[in-house]
Write an enzyme that holds these catalytic residues in place. Structure first.
Site, PDB file in Angstrom:
ATOM      1  N   TYR A   2     -51.787  26.205  21.840  1.00  6.20           N
ATOM      2  CA  TYR A   2     -50.372  26.669  22.338  1.00  6.20           C
ATOM      3  C   TYR A   2     -50.356  27.457  23.385  1.00  6.20           C
ATOM      4  CZ  TYR A   2     -45.616  27.726  22.653  1.00  6.20           C
ATOM      5  OH  TYR A   2     -44.337  28.155  22.774  1.00  6.20           O
TER       6      TYR A   2
ATOM      7  N   SER B 243     -43.575  30.580  27.689  1.00  7.23           N
ATOM      8  CA  SER B 243     -43.777  31.608  26.633  1.00  7.23           C
ATOM      9  C   SER B 243     -44.340  32.844  26.974  1.00  7.23           C
ATOM     10  CB  SER B 243     -44.707  31.050  25.473  1.00  7.23           C
ATOM     11  OG  SER B 243     -44.870  31.854  24.399  1.00  7.23           O
TER      12      SER B 243
END
Length: 251
Positions: A151, A138
């Site tokens: 996360y 990400s």
């Protein structure tokens, strides 16, 4: 990466980016096997894409990973591409008491899962020509989002692992790629309708284009600003550091 002629295994292939990649690569003449925990989602994908196959996999369970790897090697000995895509994302409270179940689930799914999955298949992949191991990280690996601190941390850790694995596999036929999406319209954080997020079909189209190049990092244009945040020459620095470390340990 050559975009056709592979046998490809994709975790988290029942929805979102995983499904998008699976369908795009399936259309290009690859044999695609998807995996996930939700059988109904897997069935929907393979029903819409004749010739695609699916395996149920609990990426948080080491035994499930080992069983899946054994099945893949036995039933698809030509397997030469692994795309570690499965992941979860939830808001957390890094400024307060962390929910331990959320913490454990996120780290186990996003970090331990892909490491274990690759570990289970890497010796098989080393025996293939032009094999690929890819990880979906990400842009939050480079610029963390504080409301999803756990996360973001797992993706930063995954990026670090990719750099190490790419270096250690440099003398083999296995390429290690990192797909670092920006905000995309998927189920993560209920983003399907978010206007600011990148449409999934646009992301997949741009990603496939970059995937077909020699790039080690698969970045669409919307991700590049975030990636640049860590500064220039990261790869050269990492490689030089590790070459010096190997020389030191060998002395």
């Amino acid at each position: 990466m050559k975009l056709s002629g592979h046998t490809i295994f994709i975790t988290g292939g029942g929805s979102g980016i995983g499904r998008g990649l699976a369908e795009a690569l399936h259309k290009r003449g690859n044999k695609v096997i998807i995996a996930g925990r939700r059988r109904s989602h897997l069935d929907a994908v393979i029903a819409a894409n004749p010739g695609m196959e699916a395996i149920e996999l609990d990426i948080t369970d080491p035994a499930s990973i080992e069983r899946t790897a054994a099945t893949l090697i036995a039933e698809h000995p030509e397997l030469d591409v692994l795309i570690n895509n499965a992941g979860i994302m939830q808001p957390d409270t890094v400024a307060g008491k962390i929910d331990d179940a959320l913490l454990t689930a996120t780290i186990t799914t996003n970090l331990l899962g892909p490491i274990r999955m690759t570990s289970a298949l890497i010796e098989h992949l080393k025996r293939k020509e032009n094999a690929v191991v890819a990880y979906t990280s990400s842009v939050l690996a480079f610029v963390p989002m504080a409301v999803t601190g756990i996360y973001s941390s797992t993706k930063a850790a995954l990026h670090s692992y990719v750099l190490s694995q790419r270096f250690m596999l440099r003398g083999t036929g296995v390429r290690v790629l990192e797909i670092a999406p920006p905000w995309v319209r998927t189920e993560l954080m209920n983003s399907q309708e978010a206007e600011q997020a990148m449409p999934l079909d646009q992301f997949i189209a741009e990603t496939i284009t970059v995937l077909g190049t020699d790039a080690d990092e698969i970045l669409v244009d919307a991700a590049k600003l975030f990636r640049a945040n860590v500064g220039p020459n990261e790869h050269d620095f990492v490689n030089n550091f590790n070459n010096q470390a190997l020389a030191l340990f060998a002395a």
